[in-house]
Write a protein that holds these residues in place. Structure first.
Motif, mmCIF file in Angstrom:
data_model
loop_
_atom_site.group_PDB
_atom_site.id
_atom_site.type_symbol
_atom_site.label_atom_id
_atom_site.label_comp_id
_atom_site.label_asym_id
_atom_site.label_seq_id
_atom_site.Cartn_x
_atom_site.Cartn_y
_atom_site.Cartn_z
ATOM 1 N N GLY A 145 0.833 -1.199 0.000
ATOM 2 C CA GLY A 145 0.000 0.000 0.000
ATOM 3 C C GLY A 145 0.865 1.246 0.000
ATOM 4 O O GLY A 145 2.100 1.185 -0.069
ATOM 5 N N THR A 146 0.189 2.379 0.070
ATOM 6 C CA THR A 146 0.860 3.686 0.107
ATOM 7 C C THR A 146 0.463 4.408 1.378
ATOM 8 O O THR A 146 -0.717 4.400 1.754
ATOM 9 N N VAL A 147 1.435 5.008 2.044
ATOM 10 C CA VAL A 147 1.140 5.760 3.274
ATOM 11 C C VAL A 147 0.263 6.958 2.909
ATOM 12 O O VAL A 147 0.627 7.784 2.065
ATOM 13 N N LYS A 148 -0.905 7.014 3.558
ATOM 14 C CA LYS A 148 -1.853 8.104 3.292
ATOM 15 C C LYS A 148 -1.617 9.265 4.260
ATOM 16 O O LYS A 148 -1.545 10.418 3.870
ATOM 17 N N ARG A 149 -1.517 8.896 5.543
ATOM 18 C CA ARG A 149 -1.227 9.922 6.558
ATOM 19 C C ARG A 149 -0.707 9.228 7.813
ATOM 20 O O ARG A 149 -0.861 8.021 7.973
ATOM 21 N N VAL A 150 -0.093 10.016 8.693
ATOM 22 C CA VAL A 150 0.409 9.502 9.975
ATOM 23 C C VAL A 150 -0.312 10.270 11.079
ATOM 24 O O VAL A 150 -0.280 11.493 11.118
ATOM 25 N N GLU A 151 -0.999 9.523 11.968
ATOM 26 C CA GLU A 151 -1.767 10.150 13.055
ATOM 27 C C GLU A 151 -1.283 9.608 14.395
ATOM 28 O O GLU A 151 -1.458 8.412 14.678
ATOM 29 N N TYR A 152 -0.687 10.465 15.218
ATOM 30 C CA TYR A 152 -0.234 10.086 16.561
ATOM 31 C C TYR A 152 0.654 8.841 16.537
ATOM 32 O O TYR A 152 0.542 7.959 17.391
ATOM 33 N N GLY A 153 1.487 8.719 15.510
ATOM 34 C CA GLY A 153 2.392 7.571 15.414
ATOM 35 C C GLY A 153 1.794 6.383 14.688
ATOM 36 O O GLY A 153 2.504 5.451 14.316
ATOM 37 N N ASN A 154 0.453 6.382 14.482
ATOM 38 C CA ASN A 154 -0.196 5.314 13.719
ATOM 39 C C ASN A 154 -0.186 5.681 12.240
ATOM 40 O O ASN A 154 -0.440 6.829 11.882
ATOM 41 N N GLY A 164 -5.907 0.556 5.531
ATOM 42 C CA GLY A 164 -5.412 -0.256 6.639
ATOM 43 C C GLY A 164 -4.705 0.643 7.639
ATOM 44 O O GLY A 164 -4.363 1.784 7.341
ATOM 45 N N ILE A 165 -4.499 0.119 8.835
ATOM 46 C CA ILE A 165 -3.800 0.896 9.866
ATOM 47 C C ILE A 165 -2.655 0.068 10.436
ATOM 48 O O ILE A 165 -2.821 -1.121 10.747
ATOM 49 N N ILE A 166 -1.471 0.694 10.516
ATOM 50 C CA ILE A 166 -0.338 0.082 11.234
ATOM 51 C C ILE A 166 -0.205 0.880 12.528
ATOM 52 O O ILE A 166 0.188 2.044 12.501
ATOM 53 N N ARG A 167 -0.587 0.247 13.642
ATOM 54 C CA ARG A 167 -0.503 0.965 14.921
ATOM 55 C C ARG A 167 0.960 1.137 15.319
ATOM 56 O O ARG A 167 1.841 0.409 14.854
ATOM 57 N N ARG A 168 1.177 2.111 16.206
ATOM 58 C CA ARG A 168 2.550 2.444 16.598
ATOM 59 C C ARG A 168 3.310 1.214 17.110
ATOM 60 O O ARG A 168 4.481 1.026 16.792
ATOM 61 N N TYR A 188 -2.950 -8.967 9.934
ATOM 62 C CA TYR A 188 -3.144 -9.918 11.037
ATOM 63 C C TYR A 188 -4.559 -9.921 11.583
ATOM 64 O O TYR A 188 -4.929 -10.827 12.334
ATOM 65 N N ASP A 189 -5.383 -8.939 11.211
ATOM 66 C CA ASP A 189 -6.774 -8.941 11.695
ATOM 67 C C ASP A 189 -7.625 -8.024 10.823
ATOM 68 O O ASP A 189 -7.151 -6.988 10.352
ATOM 69 N N VAL A 190 -8.870 -8.434 10.612
ATOM 70 C CA VAL A 190 -9.865 -7.583 9.931
ATOM 71 C C VAL A 190 -11.130 -7.647 10.763
ATOM 72 O O VAL A 190 -11.652 -8.728 11.016
ATOM 73 N N ARG A 191 -11.599 -6.476 11.212
ATOM 74 C CA ARG A 191 -12.783 -6.451 12.083
ATOM 75 C C ARG A 191 -13.878 -5.610 11.454
ATOM 76 O O ARG A 191 -13.610 -4.568 10.864
ATOM 77 N N ARG A 192 -15.119 -6.079 11.630
ATOM 78 C CA ARG A 192 -16.273 -5.320 11.156
ATOM 79 C C ARG A 192 -16.663 -4.324 12.249
ATOM 80 O O ARG A 192 -17.051 -4.728 13.344
ATOM 81 N N GLU A 193 -16.516 -3.041 11.968
ATOM 82 C CA GLU A 193 -16.841 -2.019 12.966
ATOM 83 C C GLU A 193 -17.848 -1.031 12.392
ATOM 84 O O GLU A 193 -18.137 -1.038 11.195
ATOM 85 N N GLN A 194 -18.388 -0.170 13.293
ATOM 86 C CA GLN A 194 -19.449 0.760 12.926
ATOM 87 C C GLN A 194 -19.052 1.654 11.746
ATOM 88 O O GLN A 194 -19.830 1.893 10.839
ATOM 89 N N ARG A 195 -17.810 2.120 11.766
ATOM 90 C CA ARG A 195 -17.371 3.055 10.709
ATOM 91 C C ARG A 195 -16.822 2.326 9.492
ATOM 92 O O ARG A 195 -16.163 2.918 8.641
ATOM 93 N N GLY A 196 -17.050 1.040 9.410
ATOM 94 C CA GLY A 196 -16.569 0.247 8.280
ATOM 95 C C GLY A 196 -15.511 -0.745 8.727
ATOM 96 O O GLY A 196 -15.038 -0.698 9.861
ATOM 97 N N PRO A 197 -15.121 -1.665 7.841
ATOM 98 C CA PRO A 197 -14.136 -2.690 8.224
ATOM 99 C C PRO A 197 -12.789 -2.069 8.570
ATOM 100 O O PRO A 197 -12.319 -1.168 7.873
ATOM 101 N N GLN A 198 -12.200 -2.543 9.674
ATOM 102 C CA GLN A 198 -10.874 -2.068 10.089
ATOM 103 C C GLN A 198 -9.844 -3.145 9.737
ATOM 104 O O GLN A 198 -9.960 -4.288 10.197
ATOM 105 N N ILE A 199 -8.875 -2.763 8.909
ATOM 106 C CA ILE A 199 -7.842 -3.706 8.460
ATOM 107 C C ILE A 199 -6.567 -3.392 9.248
ATOM 108 O O ILE A 199 -5.971 -2.318 9.085
ATOM 109 N N PHE A 200 -6.187 -4.329 10.123
ATOM 110 C CA PHE A 200 -5.023 -4.107 10.993
ATOM 111 C C PHE A 200 -3.786 -4.748 10.373
ATOM 112 O O PHE A 200 -3.787 -5.940 10.064
ATOM 113 N N LEU A 201 -2.748 -3.932 10.207
ATOM 114 C CA LEU A 201 -1.509 -4.379 9.574
ATOM 115 C C LEU A 201 -0.363 -4.366 10.590
ATOM 116 O O LEU A 201 -0.420 -3.658 11.589
#
Length: 422
Positions: A145-154, A164-168, A188-201
């Protein structure tokens, strides 16, 4: 906008939305029908049971009010008496529904706005479901993928069809990423959440390294070589244990590659993380000795019940075996699944001497024998008075300088001592 008008345009809009959002056309048509039902309820009363159908081939719209057949109707917007129902359908029974056709309706501004919101909401839900279904099957894969933005180290990563999100804590330490950078990570994880699917990298997950080696080493991809275990200290050092299913192929050499080309490709992706490639062994002692490389091991003592092992190393090898801040022994422990205690030869010798003296003193006090006899019994491997009391007398008699009479006397004294302390 008149619902009955321009059926072709309705289908064209449905096709355009389906193409743009990559969802099924039927989902868009169902969303439109839901929107029209909602608008019709605001016209005919929210308590009315109204059903809208759009023919997917012709675009023809049918608007109907469903009336439940009851014995005596109280609410004529939802119910119809059995007698009236049988005028329309002679076979009608209580509990059936009679369809009451409604004329085409004009949407007012508010009704049209409401219908638009329903369509947008339904299309968004369908989009999210499709995204979730697509990425949930990719758990355990490497994704680019391509880095879209960096928020608080994530780091938020644009994956093309989703984010997708790569947590700190899943980032390699001291790794800096800027918007626009290309990035490779492990799903490593994909979760169905209120704001849409969260893809954890993750870039620190042990399986990320496994997948990178699988991409670089064809023998791993083909199943000839297996990675049995991985331990990582992300960004610093890692150990992997490999085994070959083909005796003619060296698993360590295959992973290293010509002049280290294969392992260097993985090291480069992991920001210079040093990787020790270790041959895996069924024998725990051999495997642990291999895992502690580059340190040399003089002796190992296994306690299989507690899954604990004592490793004795030469004095000058102690710091190498432990590693910087205990890194080498910690990774070896993670890799093998055993708790590892490291002693120098001097420490082990001192401890053995101390244990020998304690056992000698125990036998001298308990059996009322001199120091020499106590030392002989301790050196023969006896550790407890109980062992002397209940062992076969011939074992004691077989010791140099002992005979059957001496063995019998020692056993009698051992039993007397045990009786006394009970």
């Amino acid at each position: 906008m008149v619902v009955s008008a321009n059926r072709l345009e309705l289908l064209q809009i449905a096709d355009a939305v389906a193409r743009e959002k990559s969802i099924d056309r039927e989902i868009v048509l169902a969303a439109m029908a839901d929107a029209i039902q909602k608008a019709a309820r605001s016209r005919y009363g929210t308590e009315s049971n109204i059903k809208a159908d759009i023919n997917p081939k012709t675009g023809e719209m049918k608007l109907q009010r469903l009336l439940e057949v009851v014995e005596h109707a109280e609410d004529y917007s939802r119910e119809i008496p059995l007698l009236l129902a049988r005028d329309r359908n002679p076979d009608a029974q209580i509990g059936d529904f009679i369809a009451d056709p409604l004329p085409p309706m004009d949407f007012g501004r508010i009704a049209a706005q409401s219908a638009k919101q329903v369509i947008v909401q339904k299309v968004r839900e369908a989009e999210r479901d499709k995204q979730f279904d697509e990425y949930k099957d990719r758990i355990g894969e490497i994704i680019n993928g391509t880095v879209k933005r960096v928020e608080y180290g994530n780091v938020i990563v644009d994956l093309g069809r989703g984010e997708g999100i790569i947590r700190r804590d899943e980032m390699i330490p001291r790794e800096a990423m800027r918007p626009g950078d290309r990035v490779r990570a492990y799903v490593y994880d994909v979760r169905r959440e209120q704001r849409g699917p969260q893809i954890f990298l993750s870039r620190t997950h042990p399986q990320f390294m496994v997948k990178l080696f699988t991409m670089e080493v064809p023998e791993i991809y083909d199943g000839i070589i297996e990675i049995r275990s991985v331990a990582r200290d992300p960004g610093s050092r890692a150990k992997i244990a490999v085994i070959s299913n083909d005796s003619s192929i060296d698993p360590v050499g295959a992973c290293v590659g010509m002049r280290g080309s294969r392992v260097q490709a993985v090291v480069g992706e992991l920001q210079g993380e040093k990787i020790d490639i270790i041959p895996w062994s069924n024998d725990p002692a051999t495997f642990i000795v291999n895992a502690l490389q580059p340190a040399e091991v003089a002796k190992v003592v296994l306690d299989e019940d507690a899954e604990r092992i004592e490793v004795v190393v030469p004095d000058e090898q102690l710091s190498l075996a432990i590693g910087r801040r205990g890194q080498n022994v910690r990774l070896a422990s993670q890799l093998t699944g055993w708790d590892i205690d490291i002693l120098t030869e001097a420490e082990e010798s001192e401890r053995r001497q101390k244990e020998f003296n304690e056992r000698t003193k125990l036998f001298m006090d308990a059996l009322d024998v001199d120091e020499m006899v106590g030392q002989v019994l301790a050196s023969e491997g006896f550790a407890q008075v109980e062992e002397l009391a209940y062992v076969d007398a011939s074992e004691i008699a077989s010791i140099d300088g002992f005979d059957e009479e001496t063995a019998e006397e020692i056993q009698n004294r051992a039993k007397e001592y045990l009786d006394k302390i009970e």
